[in-house]
Write a protein that holds these residues in place. Sequence first.
Motif, PDB file in Angstrom:
ATOM      1  N   LYS A 438       1.037  -1.417   0.114  1.00 48.98           N
ATOM      2  CA  LYS A 438      -0.043   0.110   0.032  1.00 48.98           C
ATOM      3  C   LYS A 438       0.839   1.274   0.072  1.00 48.98           C
ATOM      4  CE  LYS A 438      -3.898   2.233   2.431  1.00 48.98           C
ATOM      5  NZ  LYS A 438      -3.324   3.819   2.048  1.00 48.98           N
ATOM      6  N   VAL A 439       1.988   1.394   0.808  1.00 49.83           N
ATOM      7  CA  VAL A 439       2.474   2.548   0.865  1.00 49.83           C
ATOM      8  C   VAL A 439       3.499   2.595  -0.409  1.00 49.83           C
ATOM      9  CG1 VAL A 439       2.975   2.534   3.534  1.00 49.83           C
ATOM     10  CG2 VAL A 439       4.591   1.474   2.192  1.00 49.83           C
ATOM     11  N   VAL A 440       3.966   1.811  -1.048  1.00 50.19           N
ATOM     12  CA  VAL A 440       4.712   1.806  -2.288  1.00 50.19           C
ATOM     13  C   VAL A 440       3.522   2.496  -3.508  1.00 50.19           C
ATOM     14  CG1 VAL A 440       5.850   0.800  -4.260  1.00 50.19           C
ATOM     15  CG2 VAL A 440       6.329   0.194  -1.784  1.00 50.19           C
ATOM     16  N   THR A 441       2.298   1.604  -3.642  1.00 54.12           N
ATOM     17  CA  THR A 441       1.283   2.140  -4.326  1.00 54.12           C
ATOM     18  C   THR A 441       0.783   3.830  -4.264  1.00 54.12           C
ATOM     19  OG1 THR A 441       0.403  -0.056  -4.504  1.00 54.12           O
ATOM     20  CG2 THR A 441      -0.972   1.585  -5.200  1.00 54.12           C
ATOM     21  N   TRP A 446       0.880   9.337  -5.303  1.00 50.24           N
ATOM     22  CA  TRP A 446       0.730  10.690  -4.896  1.00 50.24           C
ATOM     23  C   TRP A 446       1.841  11.371  -6.119  1.00 50.24           C
ATOM     24  CZ3 TRP A 446       2.326   9.096   0.472  1.00 50.24           C
ATOM     25  CH2 TRP A 446       1.171   8.606   1.175  1.00 50.24           C
ATOM     26  N   PHE A 447       2.871  10.722  -6.454  1.00 53.00           N
ATOM     27  CA  PHE A 447       3.538  11.628  -7.452  1.00 53.00           C
ATOM     28  C   PHE A 447       2.953  11.902  -8.959  1.00 53.00           C
ATOM     29  CE2 PHE A 447       7.153  11.148 -10.901  1.00 53.00           C
ATOM     30  CZ  PHE A 447       7.848  12.257 -10.474  1.00 53.00           C
ATOM     31  N   ALA A 448       2.006  10.841  -9.219  1.00 60.05           N
ATOM     32  CA  ALA A 448       1.389  10.860 -10.458  1.00 60.05           C
ATOM     33  C   ALA A 448       0.510  12.151 -10.349  1.00 60.05           C
ATOM     34  CB  ALA A 448       0.526   9.685 -10.679  1.00 60.05           C
ATOM     35  N   LYS A 449      -0.118  12.611  -9.111  1.00 60.50           N
ATOM     36  CA  LYS A 449      -0.935  13.677  -8.981  1.00 60.50           C
ATOM     37  C   LYS A 449      -0.243  14.906  -8.995  1.00 60.50           C
ATOM     38  CE  LYS A 449      -4.611  11.658  -6.044  1.00 60.50           C
ATOM     39  NZ  LYS A 449      -5.459  11.866  -4.628  1.00 60.50           N
ATOM     40  N   ILE A 450       1.033  14.928  -8.671  1.00 63.98           N
ATOM     41  CA  ILE A 450       1.825  16.139  -8.705  1.00 63.98           C
ATOM     42  C   ILE A 450       2.474  16.482 -10.250  1.00 63.98           C
ATOM     43  CG2 ILE A 450       4.146  16.992  -7.975  1.00 63.98           C
ATOM     44  CD1 ILE A 450       3.915  15.622  -5.289  1.00 63.98           C
ATOM     45  N   VAL A 472       3.271  11.576   4.584  1.00 58.43           N
ATOM     46  CA  VAL A 472       3.413  11.725   3.080  1.00 58.43           C
ATOM     47  C   VAL A 472       4.724  12.002   2.771  1.00 58.43           C
ATOM     48  CG1 VAL A 472       2.567  13.260   1.082  1.00 58.43           C
ATOM     49  CG2 VAL A 472       0.847  12.626   2.683  1.00 58.43           C
ATOM     50  N   SER A 473       5.534  12.933   3.539  1.00 61.89           N
ATOM     51  CA  SER A 473       6.934  13.263   3.218  1.00 61.89           C
ATOM     52  C   SER A 473       7.729  11.957   3.126  1.00 61.89           C
ATOM     53  CB  SER A 473       7.400  14.295   4.300  1.00 61.89           C
ATOM     54  OG  SER A 473       6.537  15.565   4.233  1.00 61.89           O
ATOM     55  N   ARG A 474       7.569  11.198   4.192  1.00 63.95           N
ATOM     56  CA  ARG A 474       8.463  10.092   4.565  1.00 63.95           C
ATOM     57  C   ARG A 474       8.234   8.913   3.346  1.00 63.95           C
ATOM     58  NH1 ARG A 474       7.880  11.521   9.982  1.00 63.95           N
ATOM     59  NH2 ARG A 474       5.721  10.840  10.106  1.00 63.95           N
ATOM     60  N   PHE A 475       6.767   8.837   2.728  1.00 65.26           N
ATOM     61  CA  PHE A 475       6.637   7.751   1.897  1.00 65.26           C
ATOM     62  C   PHE A 475       6.612   8.187   0.570  1.00 65.26           C
ATOM     63  CE2 PHE A 475       4.413   5.707   5.592  1.00 65.26           C
ATOM     64  CZ  PHE A 475       5.171   4.512   5.597  1.00 65.26           C
ATOM     65  N   LEU A 476       6.721   9.492   0.127  1.00 68.51           N
ATOM     66  CA  LEU A 476       6.619  10.049  -1.275  1.00 68.51           C
ATOM     67  C   LEU A 476       7.719   9.557  -1.994  1.00 68.51           C
ATOM     68  CD1 LEU A 476       5.021  11.515  -3.405  1.00 68.51           C
ATOM     69  CD2 LEU A 476       6.252  13.613  -2.482  1.00 68.51           C
ATOM     70  N   PRO A 477       9.126   9.558  -1.509  1.00 67.09           N
ATOM     71  CA  PRO A 477      10.283   8.869  -2.114  1.00 67.09           C
ATOM     72  C   PRO A 477      10.165   7.893  -2.587  1.00 67.09           C
ATOM     73  CG  PRO A 477      10.932  10.512  -0.324  1.00 67.09           C
ATOM     74  CD  PRO A 477       9.476  10.109  -0.060  1.00 67.09           C
ATOM     75  N   LEU A 478       9.191   6.844  -2.116  1.00 70.50           N
ATOM     76  CA  LEU A 478       9.145   5.359  -2.660  1.00 70.50           C
ATOM     77  C   LEU A 478       8.717   5.459  -3.827  1.00 70.50           C
ATOM     78  CD1 LEU A 478       7.587   3.747   0.681  1.00 70.50           C
ATOM     79  CD2 LEU A 478      10.320   4.098  -0.079  1.00 70.50           C
ATOM     80  N   ALA A 479       8.180   6.447  -4.795  1.00 72.38           N
ATOM     81  CA  ALA A 479       7.849   6.506  -5.829  1.00 72.38           C
ATOM     82  C   ALA A 479       9.291   6.291  -6.918  1.00 72.38           C
ATOM     83  CB  ALA A 479       7.217   7.707  -6.328  1.00 72.38           C
ATOM     84  N   PHE A 480      10.204   6.583  -6.397  1.00 72.13           N
ATOM     85  CA  PHE A 480      11.484   6.299  -7.130  1.00 72.13           C
ATOM     86  C   PHE A 480      12.195   5.135  -6.658  1.00 72.13           C
ATOM     87  CE2 PHE A 480      10.550  10.737  -6.499  1.00 72.13           C
ATOM     88  CZ  PHE A 480      10.360  11.184  -7.691  1.00 72.13           C
TER      89      PHE A 480
END
Length: 523
Positions: A438-441, A446-450, A472-480
């Motif tokens: 879930k956190v990776v998804t 979130w990155f797609a929305k940005i 959000v700040s902690r998990f957003l980098p997982l998009a990479f």
Amino acid sequence: MTVRCAIYTRKSTEEGLEQDFNSLDAQREACEAFIKSQKGLGWKVVNKHYDDGGISGGTMDRPALKSLLADIEAGKVDLVVVYKVDRLTRSLMDFAKIIETFDEKEVSFVSVTQQFNTANSMGRLTLNVLLSFAQFEREVTAERIRDKIAASKKKGMWMGGLPPLGYDAIDKKLVVNEAEAEIVQALFHLYLDLGSIRELKAQADQRGYVTKRREAATKYTGGKPFTRGHLAQLLRNPIYIGKVAHRGEVFDGQHEAIIDLDTWEAVKQALDGKAPVRRSGTNRDQGSLLTGLLFDETGDRLTPSHTNKKGRRYKYYISSRLVTDPTATEGWRLPAGQIETAVIESLGDILAEIVHQGIELNIEDPAHIRRLLERVTIAPGSLKVELALASIKDLTGHLPTQPLVREIPIAIKRRGVEGKFIMPGKARAPEPDAELIKVVTDAHNWFAKIAKGEVNTIKGIALDEDIDAGDVSRFLPLAFLAPSIVEAILAGKQPIDMTAEKLKRLPTLTMSWIEQRKMLDFD
């Protein structure tokens, strides 16, 4: 009789205070003139000046006002004179508090430009009207606060205060304290076994269970033996099933449950006298395969336990010392499914070696498995399985001439006291972690929305998702994350110790996919 009159002056800004004759002087002059006009009543100005320059009337934190109130408490003033009421305060609530102090010391109050004088009957009538409005304002404010608390609790929010045993308050949310949660679970199950609050207290004292220990400013509070009343309150607290209570109603909470609903209902009915308690003959631990059989390298027994996280139940075997001693840090906390599977596989291997005719092991019958086991010992680097000779004789018709023991090398991955182990030579079955997925998804979404311009800030994402901006700040980098890492997580082939919590605590995430694999133990 002399009436000692104190003059209080105030100006909100410092503008003009440097002048020889400023606003404060003008206020004082008008007040002195009024006092002189009342000379026949014995009014006399005290020599001390009470002047607050450049301070708002919306605060009580004013040096001259504090000095005036202190002198009133000391009995040095009989009457307070101001140019206008708003010089004393602009807050109706603060005005009511000040007047209460005046009343306690029988001090009167006069506003020279508004004909406001509590020394006469008309002034007291006006004062009572003002105080009535102040009381009305207090009650309206209290109602607003109560309404806000009620609305928040209906949403399952924790509204502050001291967190109960089993939880810590972090970022205004209840978070499970694993060590304390195990004590809470033990108390619930002990009550079902004992059926008496009195006996529960005796058992809790014997095991060394104490109330929640909290750190105060200079010392610790709590950490005392339970009373019967405390235990009864704990057993009826719906917070342990993930609920929040308010004025007789119970709402779904935003925190994780510690106690499952079946146990909660059983305890509730037993407390209400509507159902018999479960005695040792039908103990809750019968459903755990290795109850009474699993020990660690020190000889300490591992006992069954469980926790509930986001609707899922996780079963463990835990060193008894971690349950009975809240200060203990050394011990084992092992996922029940992993160790039970390892024991069953080892048991099957041993039977295949000693019995030439094939014997089918009924893994669906825990009683059948338990009869064949004498003892299981977990130690760093090994798992030792010992079979019960008498049961093997019943099974084969022959009594083995020596103990039947299989010692299996294992690799332990530890996170605090919790451990997961890998049996060399055994392919690990995929274990998809719903929370990790879930956190990776979420990070990718979130990155797609940005990227699409749907949101521009982390705060905007947090508001959309109704979660904390820090998460959000902690998990957003997982998009990479590297694609190979994401594929492994989705397939349940991530490293055995990888969790959402571990990713959350990463200090930084390198953009190098090769370095990511090393950092996260994929290589």
